[in-house]
Design a protein around this motif. Structure first.
Motif, short mmCIF file in Angstrom:
data_model
loop_
_atom_site.label_atom_id
_atom_site.label_comp_id
_atom_site.label_asym_id
_atom_site.label_seq_id
_atom_site.Cartn_x
_atom_site.Cartn_y
_atom_site.Cartn_z
N LYS A 179 -2.59 -54.06 12.32
CA LYS A 179 -4.09 -53.94 12.90
C LYS A 179 -4.16 -55.79 12.57
O LYS A 179 -4.55 -56.37 11.59
N THR A 223 2.84 -46.65 23.98
CA THR A 223 1.88 -46.57 22.82
C THR A 223 0.66 -47.21 23.86
O THR A 223 0.25 -48.49 24.25
N ASP A 224 -0.83 -46.94 22.44
CA ASP A 224 -1.42 -47.94 23.04
C ASP A 224 -2.14 -49.19 21.76
O ASP A 224 -3.23 -49.71 22.13
N ARG A 225 -1.72 -48.99 20.94
CA ARG A 225 -1.41 -49.95 19.67
C ARG A 225 -1.04 -51.11 19.90
O ARG A 225 -1.73 -51.68 19.75
N CYS A 248 -1.13 -55.80 17.27
CA CYS A 248 -1.54 -54.52 17.11
C CYS A 248 -3.25 -54.41 17.27
O CYS A 248 -4.25 -55.28 16.60
N LYS A 250 -4.48 -51.81 17.03
CA LYS A 250 -4.91 -49.84 16.20
C LYS A 250 -4.31 -49.64 14.62
O LYS A 250 -3.20 -50.23 15.15
N ARG A 251 -5.47 -49.40 14.56
CA ARG A 251 -4.22 -48.93 12.92
C ARG A 251 -3.84 -48.05 13.27
O ARG A 251 -3.65 -47.08 14.19
N CYS A 253 -2.93 -45.16 12.22
CA CYS A 253 -3.67 -43.63 11.79
C CYS A 253 -5.37 -43.01 13.17
O CYS A 253 -5.04 -42.32 13.32
N GLU A 254 -5.27 -44.39 14.27
CA GLU A 254 -5.97 -44.14 14.88
C GLU A 254 -5.40 -44.32 16.70
O GLU A 254 -6.19 -43.92 17.63
N ALA A 255 -3.95 -44.06 16.59
CA ALA A 255 -3.48 -44.45 17.65
C ALA A 255 -2.90 -42.91 18.01
O ALA A 255 -3.26 -41.67 17.30
#
Length: 255
Positions: A179, A223-225, A248, A250-251, A253-255
């Protein structure tokens, strides 16, 4: 007499101008025509970094420097090693940042003379080379095993520029990007070229429809990362990678 500290204002103005430039279609067209005219002289092949051929356009070198300096990655992965100038450039940036950062260069064909030049360079201690298919399970495991736990990771994709391969690399390498760091898709300019405009002095003919920019768009739809960084991409008119710098946000794990 004291002068006003205008550094923040200067930076805001630069960003605003980059965002305006990003929307100037006519300037982009003129720049594209200039780059196509320069290609007859192999323009991107004329530059070097610390004695090594870098095979990049100056604007892309400066933009990558900005991305690295602003985000301070500890590991930079680059697919596509060629003659080694780019991995040496990345290593030099990590050396300036300080710490134990290093570059992982991945290519399915690192020729002996290029390997010798890289391994004998003063910055070789910060460079690790992997020979293999960039998206194979074996190569990806080697890379993951090299990355220290919790290291900040940046990725640059600059190998086979076909749409299918770039999309495969985006899916394989994006989970490794931290991130706040960048995922760079090189040679997106090809997505703005017709078949008749595509440079013919390359190993493959790459043009709109089978290109890195199309792969980028497919990936972003999944993706939204990641998001396109408009400020840094806005400046990339005399560039081989306009729109290729993804941040980037988002981490994993946040995606």
């Amino acid at each position: 007499m004291t002068t006003r500290d205008d550094r923040a204002e200067f930076e805001r103005t630069a960003v605003a101008q980059a965002l305006k430039l990003n929307k100037d279609i006519e300037v982009f067209r003129q720049a594209k025509d200039t780059l196509l005219a320069l290609d007859q002289y192999d323009y991107s092949y004329l530059w070097s970094w610390l004695g090594m051929p870098i095979i990049q356009l100056p604007a892309d070198i400066v933009a990558t420097q900005e991305a690295i300096w602003s985000t301070k990655p500890e590991v930079i992965i680059e697919t596509g090693v060629a003659r080694g100038g780019s991995v040496v450039f990345l290593a030099s940036m990590l050396s300036l940042i300080g710490g134990n950062g290093f570059v992982i260069g991945v290519d399915n064909d690192i020729r002996a003379h290029n390997r010798t030049a890289i391994e004998s360079h003063p910055l070789s201690a910060r460079i690790k080379l992997i020979v293999g298919d960039s998206v194979s399970a074996k190569t990806l495991k080697l890379i993951r095993d090299m990355i220290p736990e919790n290291a900040r990771v940046m990725v640059i994709l600059d190998s086979d520029h076909t749409r299918e391969h770039v999309l495969s690399e985006l899916r394989a390498y994006s989970p490794l990007v931290s991130k706040g760091c960048f995922l760079v898709v090189a040679d997106t300019l090809a997505g703005h070229l017709s078949k008749g405009q595509a440079p013919t002095n390359r190993s493959k003919l790459i043009f709109k429809g089978n290109d890195p920019l199309s792969a980028r768009d497919d990936f972003l739809a999944e993706t939204d990362r990641f998001e396109v960084d408009d400020a840094i991409n806005g400046k990339l008119v005399l560039s081989s990678s306009p729109g290729g710098y993804l941040k980037c946000i988002k981490r994993l794990c946040e995606a």
